[in-house]
Design an enzyme around this catalytic site. Structure first.
Site, PDB file in Angstrom:
ATOM      1  N   SER A   1     -27.053  18.314 -23.405  1.00  0.00           N
ATOM      2  CA  SER A   1     -28.123  18.175 -22.422  1.00  0.00           C
ATOM      3  C   SER A   1     -29.061  17.047 -22.854  1.00  0.00           C
ATOM      4  O   SER A   1     -28.598  15.980 -23.243  1.00  0.00           O
ATOM      5  CB  SER A   1     -28.853  19.509 -22.269  1.00  0.00           C
ATOM      6  OG  SER A   1     -29.735  19.468 -21.163  1.00  0.00           O
TER       7      SER A   1
ATOM      8  N   ASP B   1     -24.535  20.366 -16.984  1.00  0.00           N
ATOM      9  CA  ASP B   1     -25.152  20.532 -18.296  1.00  0.00           C
ATOM     10  C   ASP B   1     -24.214  21.209 -19.287  1.00  0.00           C
ATOM     11  O   ASP B   1     -23.626  22.250 -19.015  1.00  0.00           O
ATOM     12  CB  ASP B   1     -26.434  21.353 -18.157  1.00  0.00           C
ATOM     13  CG  ASP B   1     -27.349  21.173 -19.334  1.00  0.00           C
ATOM     14  OD1 ASP B   1     -26.977  21.594 -20.439  1.00  0.00           O
ATOM     15  OD2 ASP B   1     -28.432  20.588 -19.160  1.00  0.00           O
TER      16      ASP B   1
END
Length: 410
Positions: free
Chosen positions: A65, A227
């Site tokens: 992320s 993500d």
């Protein structure tokens, strides 16, 4: 995360490597949107401990992320670690929401209309993915501020063994770790976890940091990715696959731990209906934090077991998760996490949000203290990021002796 005193000692002081084994230190930078500013502070503290002109002390760097952005920046500047940290600090301290997502009234309203029209009414083209927020400005920012060619230069100069980022494939359901490193590193295939050698691009970073529903997924090859924290059951595993045998984990947990941390105080139960933001905050914490803490706990337990087993000539049990499949060799691990609740810090800075975003988030309750969990991931503003950086630096200095030992600076 609940651990015994023995296990907490294992995290703090680690497990010595077997005689003759060369230490390969890995750095794990977890995800968490704007929370990743905390990692920069920890790294700045580490840079202060290193000699002037020191090279990168982490041959293996793994990010997920927003942690992937920090990881790639460090990897590309591995020859001058302190300089790379200085640039990374300037990068985060200069953040404004409009650099990451459309925060003007027209951009916010238009994106919300597209999202609800597409998702609830099926209106609009299906080829272009949409999300609640328009994160298109982030691509321009990363393109302007990151020099990905520096990764190859660092590898060739032996300042870096490998850098990796993880993204989640929405169709395959796999957590895919894309890594760039020495050609001798083999790819891997485990349950829901794949490691693929590749040349990292800005699109890999955008995919890894595309928080579900909030930011649109990114197409890599034939599949859309989001993500990397989603369904990443073993966040430490990629570093071990890439050759690390000791790891520094910089978390962004909202659960204070480490030196100077105050014991958590149970919140009073008032029987109030949870807001949408409060529910969303718990879901985001589950995605970004719980798997990392669970993996650390597993590693602690495996280190304890490994010390109880017979010598190297006696066959040992095998593990398919965080430890290398060949053996249950101990992995020295040091964890640095926030000593203060990040949600509370975000709540103090909520007025820094641009008016359009603040209005958009007020309805679900994200601008209230109870819903600040969501806000803590989206508050890309200088004041908030700067306070997280300072907190990270203080937490690193609180563990100065352990860091000095871990980095072999004593």
């Amino acid at each position: 995360m609940t651990t015994s005193a023995t296990e907490q000692q294992a995290v703090r002081h680690g497990s010595a490597l077997a005689p003759g084994v060369e230490p390969v230190t890995g750095l794990i930078l977890s995800g968490g949107g704007a929370r990743a500013a905390y990692q920069v502070g920890v790294l700045a503290g580490i840079a202060d401990l290193l000699p002037v002109g020191a090279k990168n002390p982490f041959p293996v760097i793994v990010g997920t992320s927003a942690g992937a952005i920090n990881a790639v920046k460090l990897a590309s500047g591995a020859a001058q670690f302190r300089t790379a940290i200085h640039e990374l600090t300037d990068f985060w301290q200069g953040f404004r929401s409009h650099q990451v997502l459309r925060s003007d009234w027209l951009g916010v309203v238009r994106q919300a209309a597209r999202f609800f029209g597409r998702s609830l009414l099926g209106i609009g083209r299906q080829q272009v993915p949409v999300a609640l927020l328009n994160s298109s400005p982030l691509k321009d920012l990363l393109t302007a501020r990151l020099n990905l060619d520096g990764i190859d230069e660092a590898i060739e100069a032996r300042h870096l063994r490998a850098v990796a980022i993880t993204a989640f494939g929405y169709e395959s359901g796999q957590a895919v770790t894309f890594y760039q490193g020495k050609g001798t590193i083999d790819s891997w295939l485990r349950h829901r976890r794949i490691g693929l050698p590749t040349r990292l691009t800005i699109d890999h970073l955008l995919a890894s940091s595309a928080i579900p529903l909030l930011f649109a997924p990114v197409k890599l090859g034939q599949e859309y990715f989001g993500d990397g924290a989603v369904r990443q059951s073993a966040p430490i595993s990629p570093a071990l696959h890439l050759g690390a045998n000791r790891v520094l984990v910089v978390g962004v947990s909202g659960n204070p731990r480490g030196p100077g941390a105050n014991p958590p105080v149970p919140r009073a139960v008032r029987g109030v209906q949870p807001s949408l933001a409060q529910i969303g905050g718990h879901m985001l914490n589950s995605t970004f934090i719980d798997s990392l803490e669970s993996d650390i706990e597993l590693l602690e337990r495996l280190n304890i077991v490994s010390r109880m087993l017979p010598g190297p000539d006696v066959p040992k049990p095998q593990s398919s998760d965080s430890t290398p499949i060949q053996s249950l060799a101990p992995v020295e691990v040091l964890v640095i996490s926030p000593s203060q609740p990040i949600d509370e810090i975000a709540a103090r800075h909520r007025r820094e949000l641009p008016p359009a975003l603040r209005t958009f988030l007020r309805g679900p309750g994200a601008t209230k203290t109870s819903g600040a969990g969501v806000l803590s991931y989206l508050l890309f503003e200088s004041g908030y990021c700067s306070e997280l950086i300072e907190l990270g630096r203080r937490d690193a200095m609180a563990q100065k002796d352990e860091l000095m030992r871990f980095l072999q600076l004593e």
